[in-house]
Design an enzyme around this catalytic site. Structure first.
Site, short mmCIF file in Angstrom:
data_model
loop_
_atom_site.label_atom_id
_atom_site.label_comp_id
_atom_site.label_asym_id
_atom_site.label_seq_id
_atom_site.Cartn_x
_atom_site.Cartn_y
_atom_site.Cartn_z
N HIS A 78 -14.40 -42.62 48.27
CA HIS A 78 -14.16 -43.91 48.53
C HIS A 78 -15.29 -45.53 47.89
CE1 HIS A 78 -10.76 -42.50 50.84
NE2 HIS A 78 -11.80 -41.44 51.22
N ASN A 150 -5.56 -42.67 54.33
CA ASN A 150 -5.23 -42.27 53.60
C ASN A 150 -3.54 -42.93 53.61
OD1 ASN A 150 -7.46 -41.89 52.27
ND2 ASN A 150 -6.97 -39.71 52.27
#
Length: 510
Positions: A78, A150
């Site tokens: 990320h 997500n």
């Protein structure tokens, strides 16, 4: 000579105006970090016109020192992200499910959302195929709650012990720093539970047209606990009110030729124009006794909960871009460990590992006082004995840094106790008993339109084509087990041995 009365001396200094910038300088005058005004910021001090630069040029030294230390460790996953601010408004009374204040009907809670790509580095193109992070920090009246998820509702693995290996397999080859599909499929050929999420990844959902146009998911099952101590298992889902828009392979190439930051540009630009994106938050709910009725394990992060009704519980609007990328988007510390009374982790094996790992990696990046940074500070008071740490800028006056204490009590509150979980049996290291690795992936493939299937098959097949033969055929056999048309079509693109694929698939059991 008498000792200096520091408190009195400070008052005198303040009264004399000696610890502020002298009024002869304008308030916007350039200064060094110690507050001293800079005389020249364009020319270094030298020994004459031709001589070397002087070590006494503290402005030069400080600028270089600070520049050399601007970067903090990049997130392992990320890394590339976009942060925005907004507000969540609860719209349904779910006090029967949770005592958390954030869910009280009508409650308005400030939020910070960080969207991200998962695998690729901080300066990678946003057009690259990837899962995409959707992490929300709620600054609630009970403390900060982070819903770290997500755009995909499932994950590649079900046990956190596989997480470092999975990330290593996704990352570039350590020998060359180049992407290597063969390494990935060498790993995933041993992980059949991954194929539902791999199907999502190679579909057009792996290349969203904009952060505004994708849903979000908590991925894991969580436990909600009400005031009576009753437990329900839930899954959280964000539904985009802008609709879902993805890029097909041709559109990816067109966008990437013009814009490496299309996801960020779209989101930041929309908010700047006053076109504020919104998402509704839904929960799916199961009673503890209902977990056993499924032919798969509902606490498996590789699974969705088909046919379990969704209940809308609120709406989020994102209405403000960040003021400073580093101080907010880069320093925000999202972690599933940030929970509040009424919300608890389930026994999901992947979530249990993430509860530790995410908090730990944020402490590695930001230091022990990372949660004291403005973007991470709760809106409620923090009261504990945690102390010190590098760059601690707090002002602590208490002499009691322990608990319990009569001098300065910090009582715990029984209402914040964790729920109880009945247990029996022995410790073990074993697979879950209801794996069902193939059915949901096949259902997902069959849900796609003809064009979506074609795009998926082409991308998946191209990625598999140069993979080691044995790993390739194993991967294809899993796809064939899920849906024979799926496996056959990908095998054609990847140039797999279809007879071998069918033979391997026949030995697989769901």
């Amino acid at each position: 000579m008498p000792l200096l009365n520091w408190s009195r001396h400070m008052v005198c200094l303040t009264a004399a105006g000696l610890i502020t910038v002298p009024t002869v300088y304008a308030t916007d005058t350039l200064t060094r970090d110690n507050g001293a005004v800079v005389g020249d910021n364009q020319n270094s001090q030298t020994a004459g016109a031709q001589g070397p630069v002087l070590l006494q040029d503290v402005q030069l030294l400080q600028k270089l020192q600070r520049f050399d230390r601007e970067r903090i460790p990049e997130r392992v996953v990320h890394a590339r992200g976009t942060g925005v601010k907004g507000e969540f408004t609860a719209s349904a009374d779910i006090s029967d499910l949770s005592k958390a204040t954030v869910f009280k009907s009508g409650e308005k809670t400030p939020v910070f959302v960080r969207f991200s790509s998962v695998v690729h580095g901080n300066h990678s193109p946003e057009t690259l195929r990837d899962p995409h992070g959707f992490a929300t920090k709620f600054y609630t009246a009970d403390g900060n709650w982070d819903l770290v998820g997500n755009n995909f509702p499932t994950f590649f693995i079900r046990d956190a012990i596989k997480f470092p290996d999975m990330v290593h397999a996704f990352k570039p080859d350590p020998r060359t720093n180049l992407d290597n599909d063969s390494r990935r499929f060498d790993f995933f050929s041993h992980v059949p539970e991954a194929t539902r999420t791999l199907t999502l990844l190679y579909s057009n959902e792996g290349t969203p047209a904009g952060y505004r146009f994708m849903d979000g998911n908590g991925v894991h099952a969580y436990k909600l606990v009400n005031a009576k101590g009753e437990v329900h298992y839930v899954k959280f889902h964000w539904k985009s009110l802008q609709g879902i828009k993805n890029l097909d392979p041709k559109e990816v190439a067109q966008v990437q030729s013009k814009d490496y930051s299309h996801l960020t540009n779209d989101l930041v630009g929309a908010i700047k124009k006053g076109d504020f994106p919104k998402w509704d938050l839904y929960v799916q709910v199961l009673k503890p006794e209902e977990l056993a009725k499924f032919d798969f394990d509902p606490l498996d992060a590789t699974k969705i909960w088909p046919d379990v009704p969704e209940k809308k519980i609120g709406q989020m609007v994102l209405n403000k871009n960040v003021d400073n990328f580093f101080q907010e988007t880069e320093q925000v510390a999202m972690a599933p460990a940030n929970l509040v009374p009424g919300i608890e982790p389930s026994e999901d094996r992947l979530l249990q590992g993430r509860v530790f790992s995410y908090a730990d990696t944020q402490m590695y990046r930001l230091g022990a006082i990372g949660l004291s940074l403005p973007v991470n500070q709760p809106k409620v008071a923090v009261n504990n004995g945690n102390q010190d740490g590098a760059l601690n800028t707090g002002h602590t006056t208490s002499g009691v840094n322990y608990e319990p204490s009569r001098l300065e009590p910090r009582p715990a509150d029984d209402k914040a106790r964790y729920s109880e979980l009945p247990l029996s049996g022995t410790t073990q290291q074993a697979k879950i008993t209801r794996e069902q690795n193939f059915k949901q992936a096949g259902d997902l493939f069959r849900s796609y339109s003809a064009k979506e299937k074609t795009d998926l098959v082409q991308r998946f097949g191209e990625s598999l084509a140069d993979t080691h033969t044995e790993s390739k055929n194993i991967m294809l056999s899993v796809l064939y087990k899920e849906d024979r048309h799926y496996g056959t079509r990908v095998a054609e693109v990847a140039k797999g041995d279809l007879s071998k694929v069918k033979s391997l698939a026949a030995s697989l059991k769901d």
